[in-house]
Design an enzyme around this catalytic site. Sequence first.
Site: not given
Lengths: 414, 178
Positions: B142-144
């Site tokens: 999702c956001h690494g």
Amino acid sequence: MANNNAPTSGFFANPVVKWIEYRLPVFSTLDHMVGTQYPTPKNLNYWWNFGSLAGLCLVVQILTGIVLVMHYTPHTSMAFDSVEHIMRDVNYGWLLRYIHANGASMFFIVVYIHIFRGLYFGSYKSPRELLWFLGVIILLLMMATAFMGYVLPWGQMSFWGATVITNLFSAIPVVGEHVVTWLWGGFAVDNPTLNRFFSLHYLLPFVIVGVVILHVLALHQFGSNNPLGIDVKGPQDTIPFHPYYTIKDAVGVGVFLLLFSFFIFYAPNYLGHPDNYIPANPLVTPAHIVPEWYFLPFYAILRSVPDKLGGVLLMFGAIAILFLLPWLDTSKVRSARFRPIYKQLSWVFLIACIGLGYSGGMPAEGLPLVIGRICTVYYFLHFLVVMPLVGWFEKPTKLPASISEPVLKTQAAE
Amino acid sequence: MAGTAPHSQAGNAAPTRRDFIVITASAFGAVGAAAALWPFVHQMNPSADVLALSSTELDLSHIAVGQSVTVLWRGKPVFVRHRTPAEIEQARKDDTAALPDPAKDETRVKKPEWLVMMGVCTHLGCVPLGQKGDFGGWFCPCHGSHYDTSGRIRKGPAPLNLPVPEYTFLSDTRIRIG
């Protein structure tokens, strides 16, 4: 009081109308709100169509929403199937759902243009600060409503969107986790969450109607702003809302419905995400989670900060800062037409917003992340630095003496 | 304040008996309203049946070395990984690395070969993918956020390690989570 100066011929001379009007002054009230008795600046351009278009969108969403609820089941085991039932079995269910789903996007397009119109022509400045506040509150309510509505089909994007957005509150120090559990009604997004989102998704549009009524009430206190941003000096500067602006609004409605219909009939899923046609699965997160397009700029702000709490604060701050706008803008001149520097910077601001939207839709790495960060910085610089400073240092061009003056001058020259 | 009753000649200087009544009545009204509000707030917290479903048992004998199983506990995924010796060694070696949320590997496991932790990213709640990312552990798409072989956050926006739930070994091959 209201019916004293109402016309005594035509509609108001009708005996039935007279009988009702004597007991309940509903017709004269409407006439004063959006009729012949509401004087409106005579120079409004098509940017002023988007208020009534937003009202139309709200009505469309409420009507389609009420009938969709007649076929939808708010339960994790049946929600997805009931939406497919609407799409396949219910008479015109596909149409009603596509209107509702695309209607949300149309509503945001219209409202974003409406807001940019306000920014460009200084519609938030004294004495219209509370009008602007109520508008920002409507925007916040719209966002909450749209988010909860997107959860209801209980597809993969619904579930994971709900998970990510509710988890934003876990960034609150100390009580964050409790707040999130409270929002969920459990230890994960589940049936209690779906049920309360459904309840609130049905409620909030009517709250929006209430705030819209206040918004219109505040609007009527001083009347519409106009492209010149100067006050109405007298009756020679105005024309009655009806028939002049009702007809102009109707033209806008026609154009708007063409665009709306294009999406409904030719690209109904273009603005959506295919993953939401996969039933929710709490064990698998989709590879690339993105919110609906109208949240992308805020999503980009969230992701541009490499710190959880910082990102969340900045994202909410991006909206909260709009409340300070009437005081951050130090210029006495409303309309950007007479503000040579601000005029250009407000287009830069629009580009920054579009850049944020682009960045929010891409994976959070490489160039899109850099673009997102630059645009985030400009977004806040625009409000916190550009607006106060430009207001002081900019030399505005000469304002016309009245709304009528430029028109009369042109006529005299011919 | 009690002595003010006789001075009822409506001066705005001295508080009267009536002021006292108004203030106490309003205060009681406010307390009552706040108390009445509580059920409306608390109904949104987890209900009794949700709280009752708070433990899950799992048989470990079928999980080979290098395999992971994901089970649902309280509606959330729990990762149970039978770690390889290389992963255990790597996790211990990284005890001294720069960790955003410092924790020794031994404090995160009951038996080194079994890593039991929530499969919920501490950033915004996505389910990380196993054996991916820069540290050979988990990676949240999702956001690494990158987690290592002990489930500790190493890189990305997540602030904390993947949490270890309460669990007990009922026997050598059986655990109860919760």
